[in-house]
Design an enzyme around this catalytic site. Structure first.
Site, short mmCIF file in Angstrom:
data_model
loop_
_atom_site.label_atom_id
_atom_site.label_comp_id
_atom_site.label_asym_id
_atom_site.label_seq_id
_atom_site.Cartn_x
_atom_site.Cartn_y
_atom_site.Cartn_z
N GLN A 136 0.86 -1.19 0.00
CA GLN A 136 0.00 0.00 0.00
C GLN A 136 0.89 1.23 0.00
O GLN A 136 1.60 1.49 0.97
CB GLN A 136 -0.88 -0.03 1.25
CG GLN A 136 -1.67 1.22 1.54
CD GLN A 136 -2.34 1.15 2.90
OE1 GLN A 136 -2.87 0.12 3.28
NE2 GLN A 136 -2.29 2.23 3.64
N SER A 139 2.13 6.84 2.23
CA SER A 139 2.96 7.82 2.94
C SER A 139 4.07 8.39 2.05
O SER A 139 4.63 7.68 1.21
CB SER A 139 3.59 7.18 4.18
OG SER A 139 2.61 6.75 5.08
N GLU A 254 -7.79 -0.97 6.96
CA GLU A 254 -6.49 -1.02 7.61
C GLU A 254 -6.64 -0.99 9.13
O GLU A 254 -6.05 -1.80 9.85
CB GLU A 254 -5.63 0.15 7.15
CG GLU A 254 -4.25 0.19 7.79
CD GLU A 254 -3.43 1.38 7.30
OE1 GLU A 254 -2.24 1.18 6.98
OE2 GLU A 254 -3.97 2.50 7.24
N GLU A 383 -1.80 10.36 17.32
CA GLU A 383 -2.43 11.68 17.24
C GLU A 383 -3.62 11.68 16.29
O GLU A 383 -4.67 12.28 16.58
CB GLU A 383 -1.40 12.72 16.79
CG GLU A 383 -0.28 12.99 17.80
CD GLU A 383 0.77 11.89 17.83
OE1 GLU A 383 1.58 11.87 18.76
OE2 GLU A 383 0.78 11.04 16.92
#
Length: 415
Positions: A136, A139, A254, A383
């Site tokens: 995948q 990023s 995911e 976060e």
């Protein structure tokens, strides 16, 4: 909340248990049960990739692979609860399936939801059978956790797209045959609106994969570079500019794949504390300060267990689970890191040992600690998950996002 199987679920569990007992690679049980994150593949005479493919193919041939997928795509058409039961019964042998978790848990569902029928028929059965591995590619170095800030460009030329850019922290790219790739196709609109998703053959000219050496000596993550990569428009998933919506399908799966089965490592720590010698000839668990820490983590582990049970009960009733899996990943990831750090501290100077043959508990705590930063990043950072829980579950005000409606090309890149 109901912890009991229905008669139908009990029958399915018995069938699954009998097949696993008759077919599981039991010679690997000591390795799989005694390994921590990333340690199984380092043991001599153990080829993790080959063993994983063999186990996946055996499951596929017997109708136990990708249970929840439709039969025409290599699955069994099972219910969500049957999938959960299988995962429970597979136990330590599920470690062999980690090689395919991205493809089967994230990429496959995305292709199934957004791909053409011809692609689904060609791509999904080999994935279910363990013949192909997928990655995948989301990023990027400059985007961090802001997925919509990606800069890899795809430019349309006739019936093809030309792609240039790079991705980072791509798990398994070095062993993958295929991958899904999120790109920017229109920089003149807001960042969430100018994205498009594709599937790509990782063996195509124009793709270079560079493994990243990690702290534990392995290279599961990779950099991926695209230089004038050409792919046909037929490999697009969803519409042009619809990439963000398509990516949400991937991200939802995911977090479900990662969060639902993540362990805190508490049981391993408890076993170590009971067995390991402490002061004055006693055991570590006899120390009141250690018992106090164990009690805290036992409470957390219990809370995670029963929160997960609520999701299982919802699945058993045919309902959609709530945010339990996001909460599970957030809490379990941090707790796992704390537990492994504490266990290594208990080992004193011996805590620096990383050889499974020398370190206590086969170096599982050391392996988990070195893997833990990735655990708290992949599938959504702590976060990001806190924001999701705060905004979408608790209804709290959202963060200020000044670039939300600004054309991507107008967003400043420097202060």
């Amino acid at each position: 909340m109901n912890f009991d199987d229905t008669p139908e679920e009990a029958a399915f569990r018995a069938e699954a248990r009998a097949w696993i007992d008759a077919n599981a690679p039991k010679h690997l049980y000591p390795i799989l049960s005694g390994s921590g994150h990333g340690t199984a593949g380092d043991i001599a005479d153990f080829d993790m990739l080959a063993e994983s493919k063999a186990w996946q193919k055996k499951k596929y041939d017997a109708g136990w692979a990708c249970l929840h997928w439709p039969k025409e795509y290599g699955g069994r058409g099972a219910t969500p609860m049957q999938r959960v039961i299988w995962n429970q019964e597979e136990g330590v042998y599920a470690t062999l399936s980690f090689t395919f978790i991205i493809g089967q848990g994230m990429c496959g569902p995305t292709v199934m939801a957004w791909g053409g029928e011809e692609d689904k028929q060609a791509l999904l059965p080999p994935l279910a059978a363990g013949e192909d591995i997928w990655c995948q590619m989301f990023s990027e170095p400059s985007a961090g956790s802001d997925l919509a800030g990606l800069r890899t460009r795809a430019v349309k030329e006739g019936d093809e797209w030309v792609i240039n850019g790079s991705k980072i922290w791509t798990s398994g790219a070095h062993i993958s045959q295929y991958g899904i790739l999120l790109t920017r196709t229109d920089p003149t609109v807001a960042k969430h609106k100018g994205l498009t998703m594709f599937w790509v053959d990782m063996r195509s000219p124009g793709i270079e994969v560079r493994p990243i050496l990690q702290a534990h000596g392995q290279s599961g993550f990779n950099e991926v570079f695209f230089t004038d990569l050409r792919i046909p428009d037929s490999q697009r998933l969803g519409g042009v500019g619809q990439g963000w919506t398509v990516s949400l399908t991937t991200l939802m799966n995911e977090r479900l794949s990662i969060g639902s089965g993540m362990s805190t490592g508490f049981e391993t720590l408890l076993d170590y504390a009971v067995r390991a010698p402490g002061r004055d000839g006693g055991r570590l668990v006899d120390d009141p300060s250690i018992r106090s820490r164990l009690a805290d983590w036992a409470t957390k582990a219990s809370g995670l267990k029963y929160t997960s049970m609520r999701a299982l009960t919802a699945l058993s009733k045919g309902e959609e689970p709530g945010p339990e899996n996001s909460i599970g990943k957030l809490v379990a990831g941090a707790t796992s890191q704390d537990i492994s750090t504490f266990a290594i501290d208990l080992q004193g100077e011996a805590g620096v040992l990383t050889d499974p043959a020398q370190a206590a508990h086969a170096a599982r705590f050391q392996a988990t600690l070195m893997r833990s930063p990735a655990t708290r990043i992949e599938g959504g950072t702590d976060e990001i998950l806190r924001n999701i829980i705060a905004e979408r579950v608790l209804g709290l005000p959202g963060d200020v996002r000044v670039d939300k409606d600004v054309p991507f090309e107008k967003i400043p890149t420097r202060a």
